[in-house]
Design a protein around this motif. Structure first.
Motif, PDB file in Angstrom:
ATOM      1  N   VAL A 182      -6.193   4.108  -4.630  1.00  8.20           N
ATOM      2  CA  VAL A 182      -5.185   2.974  -5.117  1.00  8.20           C
ATOM      3  C   VAL A 182      -4.333   3.565  -6.086  1.00  8.20           C
ATOM      4  O   VAL A 182      -4.654   4.109  -7.224  1.00  8.20           O
ATOM      5  CB  VAL A 182      -6.094   1.795  -5.954  1.00  8.20           C
ATOM      6  CG1 VAL A 182      -5.219   0.460  -6.236  1.00  8.20           C
ATOM      7  CG2 VAL A 182      -7.183   1.357  -5.011  1.00  8.20           C
ATOM      8  N   GLY A 187      -4.383  -4.512  -4.059  1.00  2.00           N
ATOM      9  CA  GLY A 187      -4.667  -3.614  -5.353  1.00  2.00           C
ATOM     10  C   GLY A 187      -5.911  -3.558  -5.763  1.00  2.00           C
ATOM     11  O   GLY A 187      -6.936  -3.962  -4.926  1.00  2.00           O
ATOM     12  N   LEU A 188      -6.348  -3.301  -7.159  1.00  2.00           N
ATOM     13  CA  LEU A 188      -7.720  -3.381  -7.611  1.00  2.00           C
ATOM     14  C   LEU A 188      -7.534  -3.971  -8.921  1.00  2.00           C
ATOM     15  O   LEU A 188      -6.899  -3.699 -10.000  1.00  2.00           O
ATOM     16  CB  LEU A 188      -8.179  -1.956  -7.523  1.00  2.00           C
ATOM     17  CG  LEU A 188      -9.471  -1.546  -8.325  1.00  2.00           C
ATOM     18  CD1 LEU A 188     -10.590  -2.469  -7.095  1.00  2.00           C
ATOM     19  CD2 LEU A 188      -9.832   0.001  -8.046  1.00  2.00           C
ATOM     20  N   ARG A 239      -0.994  -0.166  -9.184  1.00  2.00           N
ATOM     21  CA  ARG A 239      -1.699  -1.450  -8.427  1.00  2.00           C
ATOM     22  C   ARG A 239      -3.135  -1.824  -9.016  1.00  2.00           C
ATOM     23  O   ARG A 239      -3.515  -2.738  -8.517  1.00  2.00           O
ATOM     24  CB  ARG A 239      -1.862  -1.068  -7.082  1.00  2.00           C
ATOM     25  CG  ARG A 239      -0.537  -0.625  -6.319  1.00  2.00           C
ATOM     26  CD  ARG A 239       0.267  -1.677  -5.698  1.00  2.00           C
ATOM     27  NE  ARG A 239      -0.375  -2.639  -4.934  1.00  2.00           N
ATOM     28  CZ  ARG A 239      -1.034  -2.519  -3.635  1.00  2.00           C
ATOM     29  NH1 ARG A 239      -0.688  -1.524  -3.094  1.00  2.00           N
ATOM     30  NH2 ARG A 239      -1.613  -3.502  -3.112  1.00  2.00           N
ATOM     31  N   PRO A 241       0.755  -1.239  -0.193  1.00  2.00           N
ATOM     32  CA  PRO A 241      -0.008   0.026   0.133  1.00  2.00           C
ATOM     33  C   PRO A 241       0.739   1.306   0.040  1.00  2.00           C
ATOM     34  O   PRO A 241       2.078   1.066   0.482  1.00  2.00           O
ATOM     35  CB  PRO A 241      -0.594  -0.049   1.324  1.00  2.00           C
ATOM     36  CG  PRO A 241      -0.128  -0.896   2.202  1.00  2.00           C
ATOM     37  CD  PRO A 241       0.657  -1.907   1.175  1.00  2.00           C
ATOM     38  N   ALA A 261      -6.436  -1.250   0.039  1.00  2.00           N
ATOM     39  CA  ALA A 261      -5.935  -1.279  -1.367  1.00  2.00           C
ATOM     40  C   ALA A 261      -4.646  -2.148  -1.224  1.00  2.00           C
ATOM     41  O   ALA A 261      -3.879  -2.107  -1.950  1.00  2.00           O
ATOM     42  CB  ALA A 261      -5.257   0.134  -1.637  1.00  2.00           C
TER      43      ALA A 261
END
Length: 951
Positions: A932, A912-913, A936, A194, A909
């Motif tokens: 985010v 990630g996404l 990521r 993060p 986050a």
């Protein structure tokens, strides 16, 4: 928090161990998970293993990262060896073969050893020599430490690496480990961390005394802050008068200071603290500021804070009560003094301990009472606090202050956000009444009688808005509970009369009811008690402090006793002080030979009495521009005679007229009006001057002045301009002021403005007024078509059917699906906000809105099934805020054919996404991602210009 909470058994092709790296990432050995896409993870005390996805595996270094959709707990402190010398006192925790019992059942084991930084440089490994061999070591058999692969290695309480192998030939005493620094330097790992990931703290040597001392320190914090006195219960025995803070603590509402001018939405204080590393909390006397800090200190040290504040668990609290510094006449504490400034019953800390804690980012600084620092020393307080935080920037900090003691954004340069504790709402008052009576039942011989009193008081609060307005702080609510019990249902009707009755309760009635007569050989009347206590109180107020030493108290008593021969004949100043401490209930020992009033409000009340009786109203008026004196001046109005009160009110008015700053002028005019409200009689010309002064600062220029003016309550309402005479740019401020006053008396004024522009303000403040009356008189007349109507109370829901024009609805709170279905069936709604709902899962009720629903926001609803949105093709705009987002959720979103705007704010986050499922969505969809880093986000390239990343 113990390190064991960070440790997991990892179940892949082999059984190994693992450790949290972040709340969503588990670090283990690559050879434990092999080529598998998923690995099982289990922990002591956690039901069943979890299947976590392997998101990175490196066979060369031998580490793997496993990702969890939900947080598994707070991350450990991280460390990096910064020495080539052996580091003794290291600790390894894991699930080795030697610790299995009843066949194959796993159990945690603990080893100690010495890290050898120079022993594995060529292979980029870290060697740890165990202090002793495993009990069943067999040089030719399987290692008894099998299963320890991936286990964390700690030095100085910081994670410095994980075990990867147990080389043969050394009696199973040598562990080969992967240094944490090597893992974090890996480019793929850096992309997965993060954005607020803190780098490891350097470890140069161990301090074996730190950990045991930290446990002792946490225990001492628990002893000092886990129990609190609740006013009115000290007439019972000690067990009942001091009750556990978990029972006593009420999570009050607060509002964040909004620099953009938008209407602040109240939240529970612990929710607001969660995302704010540095906070300045403003609150009135008795609002619960100190109780909040005590609660944070006790629970953070014990690791028992709930989900909202879980990341504070395991931090080391340093409580700094500034009133204590004043009493001791000492400067602001340095590092070495931080552990001892609160007077905890614990040995001195190991040398440098506080600095090591803060350097590791594990400190929680709790600074209580910035307003209790004299005005001339507040810049020094600012310099001390800012210097400490600049030196240790990862330290979390919560500070408290009275509302107007320091300027807005006083700590803004240090990245502090401001929260203001709000008055208790009616539901909070009822909850407090229930808790107070529950505590009183612990030792009461007549619990049935208490049941009757509780019901009666709850009914009085429901039907008497004046009484409810007096109970908006925990202190005054407790005073009312106590007096109601003792007077069998009869209560005083002003704030001043409440304090006066409370003092009578403490100083006169208590011992009589308990049939205690002169237990110290000293018998004093209520007035004699007051004469001595008010001398001490006035001296404290003059000195700008709230704590005093034994010698200081004896000096004040020695000056007063010659004028009280009957009392002086009964004992020495020392004996009289002992009597006051033992019997008055108003003084309490804060630390060894350091005392304070049970609450500052009683100190101010008694000081005001002393100033008035000594004909020193003019002295108080010399301090009228110092906010620390305002409560004294206000309470003095209740003590003033018919001759003195006009002098006091005129003096405050003149001070207000003499200042140019509108904010300070408002403060002083409001103070004058509140003083005038105490008057049994005051000349009409002076009343008219006060009203004219208040009207001159209307409408308020900014949100800071709203609560000041609203403190006048219904008195203010007739002074407000009518809608026709209110400038267009001031309409919102006037309506906000009416809503701040709230209650039934404000309803006609809100009704007059219902057809004006600031309908939005009226729509979000329903909870401040009687529910049915406000719906009938105000909301039914307002143009609600484009305003968001906030629904936060259960009794508001049935009334929605009477407000069909409200098309934009904001449901805040835990309403279940059936309740929301009933509320929405048969009505048109084009915008829905569902926030802070801890029970809602199924979203099927949204179909009650048919084809009208265009905008939907789901915010902090942990159990909501996003996949249930399938079929809502009328949706044009969707906000998913602080939600856990899995692939299945976004696949369902992608099927919403009408969706044009998607706003994503993931709950965390760390993993990630992944936007890949949205590739199948309509080309008209534009995605906004918040919080985010772009690197990521998986699948971003295919979205191209249809993705906007807000970092």
């Amino acid at each position: 928090m113990t390190a064991a909470r960070h440790v997991f058994a990892v179940l892949g092709p082999q059984q190994g161990s693992g450790v949290l790296l972040t709340p969503h990432l588990v670090l283990t050995s690559a050879h434990v998970v092999g080529e598998n896409e998923y690995a099982g993870v289990a922990a002591i005390g956690r039901a069943g293993p979890l299947a976590l996805r392997v998101i990175r595996s490196d066979d060369e270094l031998d580490f793997a990262l496993l990702h969890s959709e939900e947080p598994l707990g707070p991350a450990p402190v991280l460390g990096a060896l910064a020495t080539d010398r052996p580091v003794p006192g290291c600790e390894i925790l894991g699930f080795p073969r030697i610790q299995r019992y009843e066949g194959q059942r796993l159990d945690l084991d603990q080893f100690t050893g010495t890290a050898l930084p120079m022993a594995g440089l060529v292979r980029r490994t870290l060697s740890v020599e165990l202090d002793g061999p495993p009990v069943t070591a067999d040089e030719h058999g399987p290692s008894p430490l099998a299963g320890l692969s991936g286990a964390p290695v700690y030095a100085d309480d910081g994670l410095i690496g994980i075990v990867r192998a147990v080389p043969r030939g050394r009696g199973h005493r040598r562990l080969e480990c992967v240094p944490l620094s090597a893992v974090l330097e890996h480019p793929d790992v850096r992309r997965l961390l993060p954005r607020d990931f803190a780098p490891p703290a350097p470890v140069t040597r161990t301090h074996p005394g730190d950990r045991p001392y930290e446990r002792e320190y946490a225990d001492a914090l628990g002893v000092a802050y886990r129990r609190t006195k609740i006013f009115g219960l000290d007439e019972l025995d000690r067990r009942a008068s001091e009750w556990d803070l978990d029972t006593a603590y009420l999570s009050l509402e607060a509002a964040a200071r909004n620099r953009g001018g938008a209407e602040p939405v109240p939240h529970r204080i612990d929710e607001l603290l969660a995302a704010r590393p540095r906070v300045l909390i403003r609150g009135d006397a008795g609002a619960g500021k100190t109780t909040l800090l005590w609660w944070l200190a006790a629970h953070a040290a014990a690791g028992t804070l709930g989900p909202h504040l879980a990341e504070l668990n395991g931090l080391v609290p340093f409580v700094v009560p500034l009133r204590t510094l004043r009493a001791r006449d000492t400067g602001f504490p340095g590092l070495a003094e931080l552990p001892g400034v609160a007077g905890l019953v614990v040995d001195a800390a190991p040398g440098g301990w506080a600095g090591r804690v803060l350097a590791a980012g594990r400190g929680l600084l709790l600074v209580d009472g910035l307003d209790e620092v004299p005005q001339e020393e507040r810049e020094a307080a600012h310099a001390w606090l800012s210097g400490l935080l600049a030196r240790y920037p990862r330290t979390r900090c919560v500070a408290t202050v009275r509302p107007l003691a320091v300027d807005p954004d006083w700590l803004g340069s240090e990245n502090f956000e401001e929260l203001t504790l709000l008055p208790m709402r009616d539901a909070d008052i009822q909850a407090f009444v229930a808790a107070w009576h529950a505590a009183a039942r612990l030792d009461d011989v007549d619990p049935a009688g208490l049941d009757v009193l509780e019901r009666d008081l709850a009914l009085q609060f429901s039907h008497n808005p004046v009484l409810a307005d007096l109970a908006r702080t925990p202190l005054l609510c407790a005073v009312i509970c106590a007096l109601h019990r003792l007077r069998e249902g009869f209560l005083p009707d002003t704030r001043w009369a409440l304090y006066q009755s409370a003092l009578q309760l403490l100083l006169g009635d208590r011992d009589k009811r308990r049939r205690i007569d002169a237990p110290d050989g000293i018998r004093m009347s209520v007035e004699e008690h007051l004469q001595l206590l008010q001398r001490i109180a006035a001296w404290l107020v003059r000195g700008g402090q709230t704590e005093f030493t034994r010698q200081q108290a004896l000096h004040q008593l020695a000056r007063a006793l010659p004028g009280m021969p009957r009392v002086a004949a009964q004992g020495t100043p020392t004996e009289i002080l002992t009597h006051l401490l033992n019997r008055s209930g108003l003084l309490q020992e804060r630390a060894d030979d350091v005392f304070q009033f049970a609450h500052r409000t009683f100190q101010d009340f008694l000081a005001a009495k002393e100033f008035v009786e000594d004909d020193l109203v003019h002295e108080m008026l010399q301090h009228v521009r110092d906010q620390q004196w305002h409560d004294v001046l206000l309470l003095a109005a209740g003590h003033c005679s018919r001759r003195e009160l006009p002098f006091l009110v005129e003096g405050v008015l003149e001070a207000g007229s003499a200042v140019r700053d509108r904010g300070r002028k408002t403060t002083l005019y409001v103070l004058a009006a509140r003083c005038a409200q105490h008057a049994a009689w005051l000349s009409e010309p002076l009343h008219a001057r006060v009203r004219k002064a208040v009207k001159s600062v209307l409408p308020p220029r900014n949100a800071t002045q709203l609560p000041q003016l609203a403190a006048l309550g219904p008195y203010l309402l007739p002074l407000l301009p009518s809608p026709e005479k209110t400038p267009k740019d001031a309409l919102t401020m006037i309506v906000s002021l009416i809503c701040e006053v709230g209650g039934s008396e404000a309803v006609p004024y809100a009704r007059d403005f219902a057809g004006s522009d600031p309908t939005a303000t009226l729509a979000v403040n329903w909870a401040r007024f009687p529910t049915q009356l406000y719906a009938r008189e105000v909301l039914s007349r307002a143009d609600l078509a484009n305003a968001v109507l906030l629904v936060s109370e259960p009794d508001q829901l049935p009334l929605l059917r009477t407000l069909p024009q409200a098309r934009r609805l904001y449901f805040r709170g835990s309403f279940d699906a059936n309740t929301l279905t009933d509320a929405l069936t048969g009505r048109t709604a084009d915008t829905l906000v569902i926030r802070e709902n801890g029970v809602l899962g199924d979203l099927g009720f949204l179909r009650s809105c048919g084809r009208d629903l265009r905008t939907l926001r789901i915010d902090q609803c942990p159990h909501v099934q996003i996949a249930a949105l399938t079929g809502l093709d009328s949706l044009d705009e969707l906000h998913l805020v602080d939600q856990r987002l899995g692939a299945g959720d976004l696949e369902a979103v992608a099927k919403l054919s009408g969706l044009a705007k998607l706003y994503l704010v993931p709950e965390a986050a760390d993993g990630g996404l992944d936007l890949t499922p949205l590739h199948a969505a309509s080309r008209r969809l534009h995605v906004h991602a918040f919080g985010v880093p772009e690197r990521r986000i998986t699948g971003r390239a295919a979205l191209g210009s249809r993705l906007t990343v807000h970092s």
